[in-house]
Design a protein around this motif. Structure first.
Motif, PDB file in Angstrom:
ATOM      1  N   LEU A   1      -4.331  10.385  11.951  1.00  0.00           N
ATOM      2  CA  LEU A   1      -5.321  11.074  10.941  1.00  0.00           C
ATOM      3  C   LEU A   1      -4.220  12.187  10.607  1.00  0.00           C
ATOM      4  N   PRO A   2      -3.323  13.720  11.597  1.00  0.00           N
ATOM      5  CA  PRO A   2      -2.667  13.964  11.288  1.00  0.00           C
ATOM      6  C   PRO A   2      -1.731  14.162   9.977  1.00  0.00           C
ATOM      7  N   ARG A   3      -1.075  12.615  10.241  1.00  0.00           N
ATOM      8  CA  ARG A   3      -0.062  12.249   8.973  1.00  0.00           C
ATOM      9  C   ARG A   3      -1.334  12.571   7.372  1.00  0.00           C
ATOM     10  N   VAL A   4      -2.552  11.796   7.847  1.00  0.00           N
ATOM     11  CA  VAL A   4      -3.152  11.574   6.695  1.00  0.00           C
ATOM     12  C   VAL A   4      -4.138  12.298   6.246  1.00  0.00           C
ATOM     13  N   LEU A   5      -3.738  13.501   6.474  1.00  0.00           N
ATOM     14  CA  LEU A   5      -4.291  14.724   6.804  1.00  0.00           C
ATOM     15  C   LEU A   5      -3.743  15.592   5.922  1.00  0.00           C
ATOM     16  N   VAL A   6      -2.307  15.716   6.108  1.00  0.00           N
ATOM     17  CA  VAL A   6      -1.698  16.271   5.945  1.00  0.00           C
ATOM     18  C   VAL A   6      -0.773  16.083   4.504  1.00  0.00           C
ATOM     19  N   THR A   7      -0.920  14.476   4.292  1.00  0.00           N
ATOM     20  CA  THR A   7      -0.284  13.197   3.058  1.00  0.00           C
ATOM     21  C   THR A   7      -1.780  14.673   1.651  1.00  0.00           C
TER      22      THR A   7
ATOM     23  N   ALA B   1     -10.821   7.101   0.230  1.00  0.00           N
ATOM     24  CA  ALA B   1     -10.900   5.857   0.340  1.00  0.00           C
ATOM     25  C   ALA B   1      -9.582   4.991   0.552  1.00  0.00           C
ATOM     26  N   THR B   2      -8.577   5.530   0.207  1.00  0.00           N
ATOM     27  CA  THR B   2      -6.787   5.399   0.324  1.00  0.00           C
ATOM     28  C   THR B   2      -6.479   6.090   1.684  1.00  0.00           C
ATOM     29  N   ALA B   3      -6.839   6.727   1.890  1.00  0.00           N
ATOM     30  CA  ALA B   3      -6.755   7.515   3.393  1.00  0.00           C
ATOM     31  C   ALA B   3      -7.689   6.753   4.191  1.00  0.00           C
ATOM     32  N   LEU B   4      -8.835   6.382   4.599  1.00  0.00           N
ATOM     33  CA  LEU B   4      -9.100   5.508   5.027  1.00  0.00           C
ATOM     34  C   LEU B   4      -8.632   4.390   5.445  1.00  0.00           C
ATOM     35  N   VAL B   5      -8.381   3.713   4.678  1.00  0.00           N
ATOM     36  CA  VAL B   5      -7.500   2.478   4.882  1.00  0.00           C
ATOM     37  C   VAL B   5      -5.979   3.152   5.597  1.00  0.00           C
ATOM     38  N   ASN B   6      -5.688   4.490   5.102  1.00  0.00           N
ATOM     39  CA  ASN B   6      -4.062   4.509   5.735  1.00  0.00           C
ATOM     40  C   ASN B   6      -4.356   4.734   6.971  1.00  0.00           C
ATOM     41  N   LEU B   7      -6.215   5.143   7.523  1.00  0.00           N
ATOM     42  CA  LEU B   7      -6.307   5.407   8.704  1.00  0.00           C
ATOM     43  C   LEU B   7      -5.824   3.897  10.602  1.00  0.00           C
TER      44      LEU B   7
ATOM     45  N   GLY C   1      -3.620  14.829  -7.144  1.00  0.00           N
ATOM     46  CA  GLY C   1      -2.698  15.139  -6.637  1.00  0.00           C
ATOM     47  C   GLY C   1      -2.743  14.166  -4.978  1.00  0.00           C
ATOM     48  N   ALA C   2      -3.997  14.835  -4.760  1.00  0.00           N
ATOM     49  CA  ALA C   2      -4.138  14.040  -3.417  1.00  0.00           C
ATOM     50  C   ALA C   2      -3.893  12.685  -3.651  1.00  0.00           C
ATOM     51  N   ALA C   3      -4.724  11.759  -4.249  1.00  0.00           N
ATOM     52  CA  ALA C   3      -5.084  10.276  -4.441  1.00  0.00           C
ATOM     53  C   ALA C   3      -3.526   9.750  -4.748  1.00  0.00           C
ATOM     54  N   LEU C   4      -2.646  10.737  -5.412  1.00  0.00           N
ATOM     55  CA  LEU C   4      -1.191   9.806  -5.929  1.00  0.00           C
ATOM     56  C   LEU C   4      -0.419   9.693  -4.509  1.00  0.00           C
TER      57      LEU C   4
ATOM     58  N   ASP D   1       1.868   6.868  -0.238  1.00  0.00           N
ATOM     59  CA  ASP D   1       1.652   6.510   1.403  1.00  0.00           C
ATOM     60  C   ASP D   1       1.687   5.805   2.038  1.00  0.00           C
ATOM     61  N   TRP D   2       0.496   5.286   1.407  1.00  0.00           N
ATOM     62  CA  TRP D   2       0.386   3.802   2.030  1.00  0.00           C
ATOM     63  C   TRP D   2       1.911   2.666   0.931  1.00  0.00           C
ATOM     64  N   ALA D   3       2.233   3.599   0.169  1.00  0.00           N
ATOM     65  CA  ALA D   3       2.795   2.106  -0.659  1.00  0.00           C
ATOM     66  C   ALA D   3       4.124   2.456   0.084  1.00  0.00           C
ATOM     67  N   ALA D   4       4.692   3.587   0.896  1.00  0.00           N
ATOM     68  CA  ALA D   4       5.266   3.908   1.543  1.00  0.00           C
ATOM     69  C   ALA D   4       5.713   2.838   3.061  1.00  0.00           C
ATOM     70  N   GLN D   5       4.229   3.284   3.395  1.00  0.00           N
ATOM     71  CA  GLN D   5       4.625   2.053   4.084  1.00  0.00           C
ATOM     72  C   GLN D   5       4.306   0.242   4.221  1.00  0.00           C
ATOM     73  N   HIS D   6       4.117   0.386   3.221  1.00  0.00           N
ATOM     74  CA  HIS D   6       4.388  -2.060   2.985  1.00  0.00           C
ATOM     75  C   HIS D   6       5.368  -2.174   1.765  1.00  0.00           C
ATOM     76  N   ALA D   7       5.694  -1.148   1.218  1.00  0.00           N
ATOM     77  CA  ALA D   7       7.067  -1.440   0.702  1.00  0.00           C
ATOM     78  C   ALA D   7       8.220  -2.626   1.136  1.00  0.00           C
ATOM     79  N   LEU D   8       8.537  -2.042   2.336  1.00  0.00           N
ATOM     80  CA  LEU D   8       9.941  -2.665   2.730  1.00  0.00           C
ATOM     81  C   LEU D   8       8.956  -3.356   4.331  1.00  0.00           C
ATOM     82  N   PRO D   9       8.672  -4.177   5.113  1.00  0.00           N
ATOM     83  CA  PRO D   9       7.767  -5.208   5.592  1.00  0.00           C
ATOM     84  C   PRO D   9       8.475  -4.110   7.274  1.00  0.00           C
ATOM     85  N   GLY D  10       7.779  -3.481   8.282  1.00  0.00           N
ATOM     86  CA  GLY D  10       9.387  -3.206   9.241  1.00  0.00           C
ATOM     87  C   GLY D  10       9.592  -1.724   8.819  1.00  0.00           C
ATOM     88  N   ASN D  11       9.811  -1.763   7.841  1.00  0.00           N
ATOM     89  CA  ASN D  11      10.189  -0.502   7.744  1.00  0.00           C
ATOM     90  C   ASN D  11       9.548   0.869   6.968  1.00  0.00           C
TER      91      ASN D  11
END
Length: 342
Positions: A70-76, A31-37, A295-298, A303-313
């Motif tokens: 998708l490559p990023r999500v699968l690697v994650t 579900a988190t991976a889908l949100v990241n997509l 591990g996959a969920a964490l 990764d979702w937090a990393a994309q949204h922790a700092l707006p635009g960064n």
């Protein structure tokens, strides 16, 4: 509580709560991976992402999903699963909650191999990944030989791993110090651990690693609980101790090496995933598959937090996992101290 399932002459022990926890964690990771997509510079609705994954999307959506995200999500997902499974094996073999690839020097050794390729050989891409794998394997062999004295005592293995890791950290710092500025910056970013910009090459590396080694770890992981009781007890129960320990250790090293080759030395996922899965399943040990799912969920959530922790960064996911790992270690030490007082 466990259930024995027999079919076609085979018997499999199933722990219902661990199975349920593993399935729930896997669903959370997906579900988190889908949100990241769906999130990024060009937001895509969930329905459009699902249509694209089903082969019914338009060209623009397909490009965003298949080429950019998708490559990023699968690697994650795959890196998180590999680190979770590897951490579960090492913590069981060493009988130590700190016995993860982070602390026994494997990720640092992989980083050393990658840095040598990046900064001395001048390679990139697949060559860096190969350097990380070689560095991880060589470090594992060195730590094992240094810890070996009429067998390998778990505590001695962890201590030797910490010592070798400190030496390799010094080597890594020297390699970065002597590099040119642009090379040093690129190397430092890689050392943080990141899934930014990962492509299908990295997906193949970690996917092959997981597909080959996780079934092997699950099969021989049946012996982990008996090995934890001591070699003599395991032998009495008919466990091939040395073969099982060697196969499990080599497979765990391979999982750590493949994960590091694909995403860099991402910290604390291998350390935290197994005990967290064990707490949810109310088991002294996590089990390989629940730990992999955790591990996959964490890592997906990180990764979702990393994309949204700092707006635009879009910061590297290793920054997030390191912060969460620091919190986890603080909690673990506090919990151990309180238990000692009681």
């Amino acid at each position: 509580m466990r259930t024995v399932v027999r079919a076609a002459g085979l018997s499999v022990r199933v722990y219902p709560r661990a199975l349920i926890v593993g399935v729930v964690l896997l669903l959370v990771a997906l579900a988190t991976a889908l949100v990241n997509l769906t999130t990024g510079d060009f937001p895509v609705p969930v329905a459009e992402v699902l249509k694209s994954l089903a082969g019914e999307g338009d060209a623009g959506t397909d490009f965003i999903v298949y080429e950019l995200r998708l490559p990023r999500v699968l690697v994650t997902l795959l890196v998180g699963a590999a680190l979770g499974a590897s951490g579960a094996v090492f913590q069981s073999l060493t009988r130590n909650p700190l016995g993860s690839p982070d602390f026994v020097g494997l990720t640092t050794g992989a980083a050393s191999g990658a840095l040598i390729v990046m900064l001395i050989v001048g390679g990139g891409g697949v060559q860096v990944g190969a350097g990380a794998i070689v560095g991880c394997v060589v470090t594992a062999v060195v730590v094992y030989l240094l810890a070996f004295r009429r067998g390998v005592h778990p505590f001695r293995l962890v201590l030797m791993g910490i010592g070798v890791s400190a030496l390799l950290e010094a080597l890594n710092s020297y390699l970065i110090y002597r590099a040119r500025l642009n090379e040093a910056v690129a190397a430092q970013v890689w050392l943080i651990g990141s899934v930014n910009g990962r492509g299908w090459t990295e997906v193949v590396i970690v996917a092959v690693t997981v597909a080959v080694l996780v079934p092997m770890v699950v099969y021989f992981g049946r012996h982990l609980k008996l090995l934890a009781l001591g070699d003599e007890m395991a032998v009495l129960q008919g466990v091939p101790v040395e073969r099982s320990r060697a196969v499990l250790a080599l497979a765990a090293v391979g999982l750590s090496a493949g994960a590091t080759a694909a995403a860099g030395p991402i910290a604390f996922v291998a350390l935290a995933a197994p005990p967290l899965a064990a707490r949810l399943s109310r088991s002294p040990s996590s089990g390989i598959l629940p730990a992999a799912a955790m591990g996959a969920a964490l890592l997906s959530a990180g990764d979702w937090a990393a994309q949204h922790a700092l707006p635009g960064n879009d910061i590297p996911v290793g920054v997030v996992t390191a912060a969460l790992g620091g919190i986890y270690l603080t909690w673990l030490l506090f919990h151990e101290r309180r238990g000692a007082r009681a």
